[in-house]
Scaffold this motif. Sequence first.
Motif, short mmCIF file in Angstrom:
data_model
loop_
_atom_site.label_atom_id
_atom_site.label_comp_id
_atom_site.label_asym_id
_atom_site.label_seq_id
_atom_site.Cartn_x
_atom_site.Cartn_y
_atom_site.Cartn_z
N ASP A 94 0.83 -1.20 0.00
CA ASP A 94 0.00 0.00 0.00
C ASP A 94 0.87 1.26 0.00
O ASP A 94 0.62 2.21 -0.76
CB ASP A 94 -0.90 -0.02 1.23
CG ASP A 94 -1.95 1.08 1.22
OD1 ASP A 94 -2.99 0.89 0.58
OD2 ASP A 94 -1.72 2.13 1.86
N HIS A 95 1.92 1.26 0.83
CA HIS A 95 2.82 2.42 0.87
C HIS A 95 3.54 2.60 -0.46
O HIS A 95 3.70 3.73 -0.94
CB HIS A 95 3.85 2.25 1.99
CG HIS A 95 4.81 3.39 2.10
ND1 HIS A 95 6.09 3.34 1.59
CD2 HIS A 95 4.66 4.64 2.63
CE1 HIS A 95 6.69 4.50 1.82
NE2 HIS A 95 5.85 5.30 2.44
N SER A 96 3.95 1.50 -1.07
CA SER A 96 4.67 1.60 -2.35
C SER A 96 3.80 2.28 -3.40
O SER A 96 4.28 3.12 -4.18
CB SER A 96 5.11 0.22 -2.83
OG SER A 96 4.02 -0.55 -3.31
N PHE A 97 2.50 1.96 -3.41
CA PHE A 97 1.63 2.56 -4.42
C PHE A 97 1.29 4.01 -4.09
O PHE A 97 1.14 4.82 -5.01
CB PHE A 97 0.36 1.73 -4.59
CG PHE A 97 0.52 0.65 -5.62
CD1 PHE A 97 0.57 0.95 -6.97
CD2 PHE A 97 0.67 -0.66 -5.24
CE1 PHE A 97 0.75 -0.03 -7.92
CE2 PHE A 97 0.85 -1.66 -6.16
CZ PHE A 97 0.89 -1.35 -7.52
N GLU A 98 1.13 4.34 -2.83
CA GLU A 98 0.86 5.75 -2.52
C GLU A 98 2.03 6.62 -2.98
O GLU A 98 1.83 7.70 -3.55
CB GLU A 98 0.58 5.96 -1.04
CG GLU A 98 0.25 7.41 -0.72
CD GLU A 98 -0.47 7.61 0.61
OE1 GLU A 98 -0.46 8.74 1.10
OE2 GLU A 98 -1.04 6.64 1.13
N MET A 99 3.25 6.14 -2.76
CA MET A 99 4.43 6.89 -3.22
C MET A 99 4.51 6.93 -4.74
O MET A 99 4.80 7.97 -5.35
CB MET A 99 5.71 6.25 -2.66
CG MET A 99 5.84 6.28 -1.14
SD MET A 99 5.90 7.95 -0.42
CE MET A 99 4.17 8.13 0.11
N LEU A 100 4.21 5.80 -5.39
CA LEU A 100 4.28 5.74 -6.85
C LEU A 100 3.21 6.63 -7.48
O LEU A 100 3.49 7.35 -8.46
CB LEU A 100 4.12 4.30 -7.34
CG LEU A 100 4.23 4.11 -8.86
CD1 LEU A 100 5.64 4.44 -9.35
CD2 LEU A 100 3.84 2.69 -9.26
N LEU A 101 1.99 6.58 -6.96
CA LEU A 101 0.92 7.41 -7.50
C LEU A 101 1.25 8.89 -7.38
O LEU A 101 1.05 9.67 -8.32
CB LEU A 101 -0.40 7.10 -6.79
CG LEU A 101 -1.01 5.72 -7.03
CD1 LEU A 101 -2.21 5.51 -6.11
CD2 LEU A 101 -1.41 5.53 -8.48
N LYS A 102 1.77 9.29 -6.23
CA LYS A 102 2.12 10.70 -6.04
C LYS A 102 3.27 11.10 -6.96
O LYS A 102 3.27 12.20 -7.52
CB LYS A 102 2.48 10.95 -4.57
CG LYS A 102 1.27 10.92 -3.65
CD LYS A 102 1.63 11.10 -2.19
CE LYS A 102 0.35 11.11 -1.34
NZ LYS A 102 0.64 11.20 0.11
N ALA A 103 4.24 10.21 -7.13
CA ALA A 103 5.35 10.50 -8.04
C ALA A 103 4.83 10.70 -9.46
O ALA A 103 5.24 11.63 -10.17
CB ALA A 103 6.37 9.37 -7.99
N ALA A 104 3.92 9.81 -9.89
CA ALA A 104 3.40 9.88 -11.25
C ALA A 104 2.54 11.12 -11.45
O ALA A 104 2.59 11.75 -12.52
CB ALA A 104 2.59 8.62 -11.55
N ILE A 105 1.74 11.48 -10.45
CA ILE A 105 0.91 12.69 -10.55
C ILE A 105 1.80 13.92 -10.70
O ILE A 105 1.54 14.80 -11.54
CB ILE A 105 -0.01 12.81 -9.32
CG1 ILE A 105 -1.09 11.72 -9.36
CG2 ILE A 105 -0.66 14.20 -9.25
CD1 ILE A 105 -1.88 11.58 -8.06
N ILE A 106 2.84 14.02 -9.89
CA ILE A 106 3.77 15.15 -9.99
C ILE A 106 4.46 15.16 -11.35
O ILE A 106 4.60 16.21 -11.98
CB ILE A 106 4.81 15.08 -8.86
CG1 ILE A 106 4.15 15.41 -7.52
CG2 ILE A 106 5.97 16.03 -9.12
CD1 ILE A 106 5.04 15.19 -6.32
N GLU A 107 4.89 14.00 -11.80
CA GLU A 107 5.59 13.92 -13.09
C GLU A 107 4.71 14.41 -14.23
O GLU A 107 5.21 14.96 -15.22
CB GLU A 107 6.04 12.47 -13.35
CG GLU A 107 6.90 12.28 -14.58
CD GLU A 107 8.28 12.92 -14.46
OE1 GLU A 107 8.98 12.97 -15.49
OE2 GLU A 107 8.67 13.35 -13.35
#
Length: 324
Positions: free
Chosen positions: A40-53
């Motif tokens: 769950d933590h891995s995806f919250e970080m990945l989703l936020k990274a992708a949104i920023i990107e």
Amino acid sequence: MKREARLLSDRAINSILLSIEHFNRPSDDGRVEAVLIFLDHSFEMLLKAAIIERDGKIREKGAPQTIGFDKCVRIALTKGDVKFLNEDQAQTLQALNGLRDAAQHHLVDVSEGQLYVVAQASVTLFRDVLAEVFGIQLSERMPERVLPISTSPPRDLTALFDADIQEVRSLLAPNSRQAIAAKAKLRGLAIMEGAVHGKNTQPSPNELDRLAKEIRNGKAWPDMFPGVASLALSAEGEGSLIKLRITKKEGVPIRVIREGEEAQGVVAIRRINELDFYTLTLQNLSTHVGLGRNKLLKVIEELKIQDDEELFKEVIVGKVRSKL
């Protein structure tokens, strides 16, 4: 890659590696909880990274904290140029987040087969998002041999649920005194069902009592969990190249639903459809609340409604710009 996105994606990869490590370790102590929490933590970080990107925002104006998991999923599913998830992927993430929530805050009993499906489908989805948004192959950041390993990986959700329901039925047998354990297992199954219908809430005690009663009465699980019965596993490859996705069966009706709307007998995802979700112009709102335009604008300004993406949206259709 943007600096903040890179830092977040690094944390995401660290967490998914930890989730795989815990999945494959021989000890069962805390294993299920660790796998779900790190995934769950891995995806919250990945989703936020992708949104920023993709030039999206992960912090609402004036808010001290970044947005949560659920809002990340909705932005990734629906927000214009940011969008990088489809409905199947969003449902997988909702199921994962619901299971993590139950594991972290109460009790949930996830069978080995269900844990494998969630873990392998999550790794596949992580790989897909990383490649689509950042052009990075997951194999570049970890050895190809690193993945969740099962001696008997399930390829059929029907067989998986059959086995889980049979176990619940045994726990609910007369004089077994295993009702709490049965409900912990039912909680995991109900979370999967809820994700199909776009729910991101935990099943209530009354709902679990109802499910337990239906099982005691011999009700077939596809009638209890019609959403899960509408899903299938799509598996490709073998070994370190295996890809597992949770998809909709052919011919299953799909319908977009609003917040608060119940969906029965369909595969659904709660999403923001801009022209359907944001339906009131200033004039419409003025009529509804009984205030003149000038007074209403003052109220909107005072309450900072236009700063909240849940309440306000500028929608452009052709050359027409509408504030809704």
